[in-house]
Design a protein around this motif. Structure first.
Motif, mmCIF file in Angstrom:
data_model
loop_
_atom_site.group_PDB
_atom_site.id
_atom_site.type_symbol
_atom_site.label_atom_id
_atom_site.label_comp_id
_atom_site.label_asym_id
_atom_site.label_seq_id
_atom_site.Cartn_x
_atom_site.Cartn_y
_atom_site.Cartn_z
ATOM 1 N N ARG A 142 0.842 -1.185 0.000
ATOM 2 C CA ARG A 142 0.000 0.000 0.000
ATOM 3 C C ARG A 142 0.880 1.239 0.000
ATOM 4 N NH1 ARG A 142 -2.536 3.441 3.679
ATOM 5 N NH2 ARG A 142 -1.675 2.332 5.464
ATOM 6 N N ARG A 143 0.769 2.032 -1.053
ATOM 7 C CA ARG A 143 1.552 3.260 -1.140
ATOM 8 C C ARG A 143 1.060 4.277 -0.126
ATOM 9 N NH1 ARG A 143 3.765 5.152 -6.930
ATOM 10 N NH2 ARG A 143 4.431 6.792 -5.511
ATOM 11 N N CYS A 144 2.007 5.034 0.408
ATOM 12 C CA CYS A 144 1.694 6.075 1.389
ATOM 13 C C CYS A 144 2.286 7.382 0.875
ATOM 14 C CB CYS A 144 2.262 5.737 2.754
ATOM 15 S SG CYS A 144 1.787 4.108 3.371
ATOM 16 N N ASP A 145 1.714 7.908 -0.195
ATOM 17 C CA ASP A 145 2.307 9.062 -0.858
ATOM 18 C C ASP A 145 2.350 10.290 0.017
ATOM 19 O OD1 ASP A 145 2.856 7.795 -3.301
ATOM 20 O OD2 ASP A 145 0.768 7.971 -3.894
ATOM 21 N N GLY A 146 1.474 10.347 1.014
ATOM 22 C CA GLY A 146 1.492 11.540 1.865
ATOM 23 C C GLY A 146 2.328 11.376 3.106
ATOM 24 N N ALA A 147 3.092 10.271 3.219
ATOM 25 C CA ALA A 147 3.791 9.982 4.471
ATOM 26 C C ALA A 147 4.870 10.983 4.790
ATOM 27 C CB ALA A 147 4.399 8.570 4.418
ATOM 28 N N VAL A 148 5.491 11.581 3.769
ATOM 29 C CA VAL A 148 6.587 12.500 4.046
ATOM 30 C C VAL A 148 6.262 13.907 3.573
ATOM 31 C CG1 VAL A 148 8.336 10.706 3.983
ATOM 32 C CG2 VAL A 148 7.718 11.854 1.867
ATOM 33 N N SER A 149 4.956 14.210 3.376
ATOM 34 C CA SER A 149 4.609 15.536 2.894
ATOM 35 C C SER A 149 5.037 16.577 3.910
ATOM 36 C CB SER A 149 3.102 15.632 2.658
ATOM 37 O OG SER A 149 2.395 15.349 3.850
ATOM 38 N N GLY A 150 5.640 17.658 3.432
ATOM 39 C CA GLY A 150 6.080 18.729 4.299
ATOM 40 C C GLY A 150 7.462 18.514 4.870
ATOM 41 N N GLY A 151 8.024 17.320 4.758
ATOM 42 C CA GLY A 151 9.353 17.058 5.278
ATOM 43 C C GLY A 151 10.412 17.417 4.258
ATOM 44 N N PRO A 152 11.631 17.696 4.728
ATOM 45 C CA PRO A 152 12.701 18.054 3.797
ATOM 46 C C PRO A 152 13.119 16.889 2.924
ATOM 47 C CG PRO A 152 13.551 17.828 6.028
ATOM 48 C CD PRO A 152 12.063 17.711 6.126
ATOM 49 N N VAL A 153 13.424 17.190 1.683
ATOM 50 C CA VAL A 153 13.925 16.196 0.727
ATOM 51 C C VAL A 153 15.206 16.753 0.134
ATOM 52 C CG1 VAL A 153 13.450 14.907 -1.385
ATOM 53 C CG2 VAL A 153 11.596 15.384 0.213
ATOM 54 N N LEU A 154 16.257 15.931 0.095
ATOM 55 C CA LEU A 154 17.574 16.368 -0.357
ATOM 56 C C LEU A 154 17.921 15.745 -1.698
ATOM 57 C CD1 LEU A 154 19.572 15.918 2.987
ATOM 58 C CD2 LEU A 154 18.524 18.021 2.123
ATOM 59 N N SER A 155 18.839 16.392 -2.392
ATOM 60 C CA SER A 155 19.412 15.764 -3.579
ATOM 61 C C SER A 155 20.299 14.608 -3.114
ATOM 62 C CB SER A 155 20.239 16.772 -4.375
ATOM 63 O OG SER A 155 21.412 17.131 -3.646
ATOM 64 N N ALA A 159 22.482 14.520 0.353
ATOM 65 C CA ALA A 159 22.261 13.443 1.315
ATOM 66 C C ALA A 159 23.581 12.787 1.700
ATOM 67 C CB ALA A 159 21.297 12.408 0.737
ATOM 68 N N GLN A 160 24.476 12.593 0.734
ATOM 69 C CA GLN A 160 25.782 12.016 1.038
ATOM 70 C C GLN A 160 26.612 12.942 1.910
ATOM 71 O OE1 GLN A 160 26.725 11.088 -3.261
ATOM 72 N NE2 GLN A 160 27.463 9.192 -2.347
ATOM 73 N N VAL A 161 26.524 14.243 1.638
ATOM 74 C CA VAL A 161 27.251 15.217 2.467
ATOM 75 C C VAL A 161 26.712 15.186 3.894
ATOM 76 C CG1 VAL A 161 27.722 17.667 2.838
ATOM 77 C CG2 VAL A 161 27.858 16.706 0.535
ATOM 78 N N LEU A 162 25.391 15.180 4.041
ATOM 79 C CA LEU A 162 24.788 15.141 5.377
ATOM 80 C C LEU A 162 25.165 13.866 6.118
ATOM 81 C CD1 LEU A 162 22.929 16.384 7.492
ATOM 82 C CD2 LEU A 162 20.986 15.317 6.312
ATOM 83 N N GLU A 163 25.185 12.743 5.424
ATOM 84 C CA GLU A 163 25.594 11.481 6.055
ATOM 85 C C GLU A 163 27.037 11.565 6.544
ATOM 86 O OE1 GLU A 163 22.729 8.556 3.298
ATOM 87 O OE2 GLU A 163 24.866 8.807 2.855
ATOM 88 N N GLY A 164 27.914 12.176 5.722
ATOM 89 C CA GLY A 164 29.298 12.320 6.127
ATOM 90 C C GLY A 164 29.458 13.222 7.330
ATOM 91 N N VAL A 165 28.733 14.337 7.343
ATOM 92 C CA VAL A 165 28.781 15.243 8.496
ATOM 93 C C VAL A 165 28.297 14.521 9.745
ATOM 94 C CG1 VAL A 165 27.776 17.340 9.501
ATOM 95 C CG2 VAL A 165 28.531 17.344 7.116
ATOM 96 N N ALA A 166 27.215 13.742 9.622
ATOM 97 C CA ALA A 166 26.662 13.020 10.765
ATOM 98 C C ALA A 166 27.613 11.956 11.295
ATOM 99 C CB ALA A 166 25.331 12.387 10.382
ATOM 100 N N SER A 167 28.446 11.399 10.412
ATOM 101 C CA SER A 167 29.396 10.370 10.860
ATOM 102 C C SER A 167 30.730 10.967 11.312
ATOM 103 C CB SER A 167 29.637 9.347 9.744
ATOM 104 O OG SER A 167 30.198 9.979 8.604
ATOM 105 N N GLY A 168 30.842 12.293 11.263
ATOM 106 C CA GLY A 168 32.033 12.955 11.795
ATOM 107 C C GLY A 168 33.140 13.219 10.797
ATOM 108 N N GLU A 169 32.870 13.079 9.512
ATOM 109 C CA GLU A 169 33.892 13.333 8.502
ATOM 110 C C GLU A 169 34.184 14.830 8.398
ATOM 111 O OE1 GLU A 169 34.016 10.702 4.801
ATOM 112 O OE2 GLU A 169 31.895 10.623 5.353
ATOM 113 N N SER A 170 35.432 15.154 8.156
ATOM 114 C CA SER A 170 35.833 16.539 7.980
ATOM 115 C C SER A 170 35.559 16.985 6.546
ATOM 116 C CB SER A 170 37.322 16.702 8.289
ATOM 117 O OG SER A 170 38.094 16.015 7.312
#
Length: 229
Positions: A142-155, A159-170
């Motif tokens: 069952r698709r939930c197309d409205g599940a993430v409405s209003g939430g931020p979506v990244l390129s 997303a890779q940059v954010l993952e690196g920042v979250a893991s502590g990469e310089s």
């Protein structure tokens, strides 16, 4: 005075006529729809236990993936669906195929024909043969197309940059891994700081966690597929 009787108007005949005019109610089924059919918003597929290869599927099940009912047959279900915690979905299907559990529900993401992710809920039910062995698995999507409405979506790159920042990469480590300049990394981080209204990198990560950007219980951090365009 003579009276005239009207036989058709007798109470007994009125009751019979009313009963004949009232349509019989169909008994409810387990699926909540006449004849056991799945509700219209639910798509159904049959997969083999163990390898979880799709053996048959409704056209409606295949369509969200950009495939036809014929094209989706032979595909591995775990290649089509992903869970926020990847190992969990595989473990649940393993338990279902072994008979340890009868059914389960899980939030997943799929990828449509244009390469975009879509959120959905999957229900999997084990089917047994007369001997009591697991003969197959029915999967309802069952698709939930409205599940993430209003939430931020990244390129994908952000997303890779954010993952690196979250893991502590310089900045230098991120630039080397993503084949970008240090200025390019700083530019993208700066954009996300403004977008998330965060004063620094730790606050950016905390804000992203609060907004549900990351998959739960996963290290290194991974942005949820439905948050990536």
């Amino acid at each position: 005075m003579a009276t005239t009787s009207f036989p058709d108007a007798s109470p007994r005949k009125k009751k019979k006529a009313a009963a004949a005019a009232t349509p019989a109610r169909r008994a409810p089924t387990a699926g909540g729809a006449p004849g056991g059919a799945a509700p219209p918003e639910v798509r159904r597929a049959h997969v083999s236990p163990g390898d979880l290869v799709v053996r048959a599927a409704d056209p409606e099940f295949a369509r969200p993936f950009g495939l036809s009912a014929d094209e989706i047959c032979g595909q591995r279900l775990l290649d089509l669906l992903r869970s926020p915690v990847p190992a969990r979905l595989r473990e649940k299907f393993t338990a279902l195929s072994s008979g340890s559990i009868r059914r389960f529900e899980e939030k997943v993401t799929g990828r449509d024909g244009t390469g975009r992710n879509f959120p959905a809920e999957v229900t999997a039910v084990a089917v047994r043969n007369p001997a009591g062995e697991i003969a197959g698995v029915v999967v309802l999507l069952r698709r939930c197309d409205g599940a993430v409405s209003g939430g931020p979506v990244l390129s994908a790159l952000d997303a890779q940059v954010l993952e690196g920042v979250a893991s502590g990469e310089s900045t230098v480590q991120l630039a080397s891994r993503l084949y970008l300049s240090r200025q390019g990394i700083e530019y993208r981080v700066g954009q996300m700081l403004r977008r998330f209204d965060a004063p620094n990198r730790p606050a950016l990560v905390a804000r992203a966690h609060a907004l549900g950007m990351f998959a739960a219980g996963q290290w290194p951090p991974r942005v949820l597929p439905e948050r990536v365009r």
